[in-house]
Design a protein around this motif. Sequence first.
Motif, short mmCIF file in Angstrom:
data_model
loop_
_atom_site.label_atom_id
_atom_site.label_comp_id
_atom_site.label_asym_id
_atom_site.label_seq_id
_atom_site.Cartn_x
_atom_site.Cartn_y
_atom_site.Cartn_z
N LEU A 91 -15.99 0.00 -2.47
CA LEU A 91 -15.66 -1.40 -2.25
C LEU A 91 -14.92 -1.61 -0.93
CD1 LEU A 91 -14.56 -2.77 -5.76
CD2 LEU A 91 -16.72 -3.13 -4.55
N HIS A 92 -13.75 -0.99 -0.82
CA HIS A 92 -12.96 -1.15 0.40
C HIS A 92 -11.88 -0.08 0.43
CE1 HIS A 92 -9.42 -2.88 -1.68
NE2 HIS A 92 -10.32 -3.42 -2.48
N TYR A 93 -11.16 -0.03 1.55
CA TYR A 93 -10.04 0.89 1.71
C TYR A 93 -8.72 0.15 1.54
CZ TYR A 93 -13.08 4.56 3.62
OH TYR A 93 -14.05 5.51 3.79
N ILE A 94 -7.69 0.91 1.20
CA ILE A 94 -6.32 0.41 1.19
C ILE A 94 -5.55 1.20 2.23
CG2 ILE A 94 -4.20 0.13 -0.16
CD1 ILE A 94 -5.90 -0.11 -2.64
N PHE A 95 -4.91 0.48 3.14
CA PHE A 95 -4.21 1.10 4.26
C PHE A 95 -2.70 0.96 4.07
CE2 PHE A 95 -8.37 -0.25 5.85
CZ PHE A 95 -8.84 0.94 6.39
N PRO A 96 -1.91 1.68 4.88
CA PRO A 96 -0.44 1.57 4.77
C PRO A 96 0.06 0.13 4.88
CG PRO A 96 -1.01 3.45 6.13
CD PRO A 96 -2.30 2.74 5.83
N LEU A 97 1.13 -0.13 4.15
CA LEU A 97 1.75 -1.45 4.04
C LEU A 97 0.91 -2.43 3.24
CD1 LEU A 97 3.28 -1.96 7.62
CD2 LEU A 97 4.29 -0.87 5.61
N GLN A 98 -0.07 -1.92 2.47
CA GLN A 98 -0.84 -2.74 1.54
C GLN A 98 -0.54 -2.28 0.11
OE1 GLN A 98 -4.97 -2.35 2.76
NE2 GLN A 98 -4.84 -4.24 3.96
N PHE A 99 -0.59 -3.23 -0.82
CA PHE A 99 -0.38 -2.89 -2.22
C PHE A 99 -1.63 -2.22 -2.79
CE2 PHE A 99 2.69 -6.33 -1.64
CZ PHE A 99 3.81 -5.79 -2.24
N LEU A 100 -1.40 -1.25 -3.66
CA LEU A 100 -2.51 -0.56 -4.28
C LEU A 100 -3.14 -1.38 -5.40
CD1 LEU A 100 -0.96 1.80 -2.81
CD2 LEU A 100 -1.86 3.29 -4.58
N GLY A 152 -1.17 7.19 4.57
CA GLY A 152 -2.44 7.67 4.03
C GLY A 152 -3.46 6.56 3.89
N ARG A 153 -4.54 6.84 3.14
CA ARG A 153 -5.61 5.87 2.92
C ARG A 153 -6.20 6.07 1.53
NH1 ARG A 153 -10.49 5.80 7.14
NH2 ARG A 153 -10.95 7.78 6.07
N ILE A 154 -6.38 4.96 0.82
CA ILE A 154 -6.91 4.97 -0.54
C ILE A 154 -8.31 4.36 -0.54
CG2 ILE A 154 -6.59 4.08 -2.89
CD1 ILE A 154 -4.53 6.12 -2.25
N ARG A 155 -9.21 5.00 -1.26
CA ARG A 155 -10.59 4.50 -1.39
C ARG A 155 -10.75 3.82 -2.74
NH1 ARG A 155 -12.74 8.99 -0.83
NH2 ARG A 155 -13.23 9.51 -2.99
N VAL A 156 -11.27 2.58 -2.74
CA VAL A 156 -11.47 1.82 -3.96
C VAL A 156 -12.96 1.79 -4.29
CG1 VAL A 156 -11.12 -0.40 -5.11
CG2 VAL A 156 -9.47 0.38 -3.39
N THR A 157 -13.30 2.21 -5.50
CA THR A 157 -14.69 2.23 -5.93
C THR A 157 -14.81 1.61 -7.32
OG1 THR A 157 -14.41 4.45 -6.87
CG2 THR A 157 -15.23 4.31 -4.60
#
Length: 301
Positions: free
Chosen positions: A174-183, A163-168
């Motif tokens: 601000l930026h996205y968080i992609f798979p294999l990245q820490f939230l 999936g993909r996480i949106r950081v605001t």
Amino acid sequence: MGENASFWESLIYAHPTCTTWKQEAEGSIYHLASILFVVGFMGGSGFFGLLYVFSLLGLGFLCSSVWAWLDVCAADIFSWNFILFAICFVQFIYVTYQVRSVSFDKEFQELYSALFQPLGISLTVYRKIVLCCDAEVVTLEKEHCYAMQGKTPIDKLSLLVSGRIRVTVDGEFLHYIFPLQFLDSPEWDSLRPTEEGIFQVTLTAETDCRYVAWRRKKLYLLFAKHRFISRLFSILIGSDIAEKLYALNDRVHVGRGFRYDIRLPNFYHVSLPETPPVQPSHHLQRGSPRRKPAGVTNCSS
């Protein structure tokens, strides 16, 4: 001293030296055993390396036992080689059982292949990491929040699997968080083990997401027991924070035509050659890499 000297002299010189060597070579079984020994000792580490070593050494000792039984006719040589063959066989069965017992779900197996295996992490160490998160993958539906700014406590460390996480922050992207990245690697790194805190950003699922979560206290207990795992997570979290910083670096601008570079806080890159240079008036603040510098405007990609 004289007794010791005589002992060593008798040990070295008491036996006659070989005046005549045996002309005929040993049989093919003996040479096959020697080849298996040489190849077997070239094995690597880990479960599969142990399987390689014990299988070839076991075959080598078995060949030596057959050679001792058929050619040498020496009971002691046969007995020792057969005992060593039995030990290698038992070790091979034991390691095989361990390999079969270390099994994971599909998502954890893919996570191991993509992130931990390239770093040389063994399955036994990875199993401790998986057990620490209760071998559970959490689902986060689209447009649901993982964390809310100023409300959600920092009590875990999560790794995005899909999936993909949106950081605001304050509603601004601000930026996205992609798979294999820490939230929440910046939040994790900003607090000491005894400190508590809350999120300064909002993390929203832009698609249906799946992530693995380690509870903060439970993970610190694992770090205390296994220093290697602690250093491993320190490297992974540091690398993850660096990626987030570079993602922010591509979006942060000061004024018109000037890009703020987080690697060189006192310098600006001029994207418009005709624009005269401007003295920087703001500096990147210390703290979470997600925090936006004062007076800096985020521009969309």
